[in-house]
Design an enzyme around this catalytic site. Structure first.
Site, short mmCIF file in Angstrom:
data_model
loop_
_atom_site.label_atom_id
_atom_site.label_comp_id
_atom_site.label_asym_id
_atom_site.label_seq_id
_atom_site.Cartn_x
_atom_site.Cartn_y
_atom_site.Cartn_z
N GLN A 13 0.77 -1.28 -0.33
CA GLN A 13 -0.02 0.14 0.05
C GLN A 13 0.74 1.42 -0.15
O GLN A 13 1.90 1.23 0.70
CB GLN A 13 -0.77 0.03 1.24
CG GLN A 13 -2.02 0.90 1.18
CD GLN A 13 -3.02 0.90 2.32
OE1 GLN A 13 -2.81 -0.12 3.14
NE2 GLN A 13 -4.10 1.86 2.44
N CYS A 38 -6.86 -0.06 1.44
CA CYS A 38 -6.32 -1.33 1.62
C CYS A 38 -7.37 -2.48 0.99
O CYS A 38 -6.89 -3.57 0.98
CB CYS A 38 -6.39 -1.32 3.16
SG CYS A 38 -7.71 -1.09 4.00
N HIS A 77 -9.63 -2.23 8.88
CA HIS A 77 -8.53 -2.37 7.88
C HIS A 77 -8.90 -3.87 7.23
O HIS A 77 -9.03 -4.92 7.82
CB HIS A 77 -7.14 -2.27 8.65
CG HIS A 77 -5.90 -2.63 7.56
ND1 HIS A 77 -5.80 -1.35 6.78
CD2 HIS A 77 -5.07 -3.31 7.50
CE1 HIS A 77 -4.71 -1.69 6.05
NE2 HIS A 77 -4.33 -2.84 6.55
N ASN A 79 -1.39 -8.23 5.87
CA ASN A 79 -1.52 -6.87 6.04
C ASN A 79 -1.23 -6.28 4.73
O ASN A 79 -0.23 -6.32 4.18
CB ASN A 79 -1.18 -6.20 7.45
CG ASN A 79 -1.41 -4.73 7.30
OD1 ASN A 79 -1.81 -4.20 6.56
ND2 ASN A 79 -0.94 -4.22 8.49
N TRP A 107 -0.32 -3.34 4.18
CA TRP A 107 0.66 -2.52 4.52
C TRP A 107 2.12 -2.98 4.15
O TRP A 107 3.23 -2.47 4.11
CB TRP A 107 0.49 -1.85 5.73
CG TRP A 107 -0.67 -0.99 6.23
CD1 TRP A 107 -1.38 -0.35 5.22
CD2 TRP A 107 -1.20 -0.27 7.30
NE1 TRP A 107 -2.17 0.42 5.72
CE2 TRP A 107 -2.11 0.52 7.05
CE3 TRP A 107 -0.72 -0.33 8.52
CZ2 TRP A 107 -2.83 1.25 7.82
CZ3 TRP A 107 -1.34 0.20 9.33
CH2 TRP A 107 -2.45 1.15 9.29
#
Length: 379
Positions: free
Chosen positions: A99, A105, A262, A286, A288
């Site tokens: 990301q 997301c 998220h 995740n 991220w």
């Protein structure tokens, strides 16, 4: 959530090869082969007139012209960013999806899940594209819209700041299929900013044309672990999230490094022998790419010392890409909802097959006639 494609009339579109994966509808009438040939003949790289590299493509509010978030943005093509750009290098994997400075997301979780199914991925991301032979600065992707596949073309000018991609990027910085896919989806939705906030299941359905199921993890059905395992084996796409009670909690990081509100991809399940008893585990990622669960069964957790070393190696517990394992029981305690999108309309809740019949009804919205009564001047 995207702009609708041309309406489908008659029977199921695939039966007539209208809007099928092999004969996708050309979004905005742009034909990839024609445009690519024109660019090669002229020796000029493609510049998309329908989605130009300008402030409007970024957005009109937080990413609008003159906003602090868009200062210093320069549009660059991959060959300007690295010496040997690759479209796909060594296979498209979930680690290619990191990301950037965009709150999408939910979309990244959907893309990361898509990489787990080679057949589905190849529908959305045609593999016969590269930055070498026949390179013309134009790429194509396919999405499911209103009962048919739609092909979207984009040029490869991407928003950057200080020589780095502003939004979605790969972990090694030299692979660009995911960044270009994000751009194509932004074009379909009107701008990059239109992707800020959404539901992972929207991305799932636009990538597959499949059907979605939602599970409340506070009231999980019997046999949910088996349902998830069956879904992953069938190539379904899965994501999960933690609900919040107020907007102030959104993306709040818990003490054990889980991010509320998220979207996480569900990438695997496994059952291991732990101190003489079976332990059900689930693997999450995740988008991220770095903030990971730190509780039991996390990368450095002591529980792994009691698992057979060969099994431990097989599960690749040391991945440093935002992916982690946790116990299934802890997963049910920590997370609130699970979304599963099946590419074929068969129930995942039972072992025996329950086939669905699919019927597509064509139609269109007509002002003043269809739906509720809108106030004058509304669209």
């Amino acid at each position: 959530m995207a702009a609708p494609a041309a309406p489908v009339s008659g029977q199921w579109a695939a039966a007539a090869c209208l809007g099928s994966n092999q004969n996708a509808v050309k979004y905005l009438g742009q034909d990839f082969e024609t445009l690519r040939r024109q660019c090669l003949d002229s020796g000029v790289l493609f510049k998309d007139p329908e989605f130009p590299a300008c402030p409007a493509a970024l957005g009109d509010k937080d990413l609008g012209p003159g906003s602090p978030q868009t200062r210093g943005v320069v549009w660059k093509r991959p060959p300007e960013l690295c010496p040997s750009p690759q479209f796909i290098s060594g296979g498209a994997t979930r680690t290619d999806v990191c990301q950037g400075d965009l709150g999408d997301c939910w979309l990244l979780a959907a893309i990361a899940s898509l990489t787990l199914n080679e057949e589905l991925l190849s529908r959305v991301v045609p593999r016969d594209q590269n930055f070498r032979e026949g390179y013309a600065g134009i790429f194509r992707f396919q999405f499911w819209q209103c009962g048919e596949w739609v092909q979207v073309v984009v040029d490869d000018r991407l928003p950057t700041r200080d020589g780095q991609l502003l939004f979605l990027h790969s972990a090694d910085g030299s692979e660009f299929w995911s960044a270009l896919l994000e751009k194509a989806y932004a074009k379909l939705n009107g701008s990059y900013e239109a992707l800020a906030g959404g539901s992972t299941v929207e991305g799932f359905e636009d990538f597959t044309g499949g059907l979605s199921e939602f599970f409340d993890l506070k009231k999980p059905p019997t046999g949910l672990f088996q349902i998830i395992r069956k879904a992953l084996r069938a190539g379904s796409l899965l994501a999960c999230s933690i609900d919040v009670s107020s907007a102030a909690e959104a993306e709040e990081i818990t003490r054990q490094k889980l991010v509320k509100s998220h979207a996480y991809s569900v990438t695997g399940v496994e059952e291991v022998d732990f101190r003489g008893r079976p332990e059900k585990l689930i693997r999450l990622r995740n988008p991220w790419g770095d903030v990971e669960w730190t509780g039991a069964w996390s990368d450095s957790a002591p529980e792994w010392n009691y698992v057979d070393p060969r099994k431990r190696e097989e599960l690749d517990k040391k991945a440093e890409d935002g992916e982690f394992w946790m116990s299934f029981s802890e997963f049910l305690r920590q997370f609130s909802r699970l979304e599963i999108c099946s590419s074929a309309p068969d129930s995942l809740s039972r072992e025996e097959a329950h086939k669905w019949d699919r019927v597509l009804f064509g139609g269109r919205w007509v002002r003043g006639s269809t739906g509720c009564q809108d106030p004058p001047g509304s669209s």
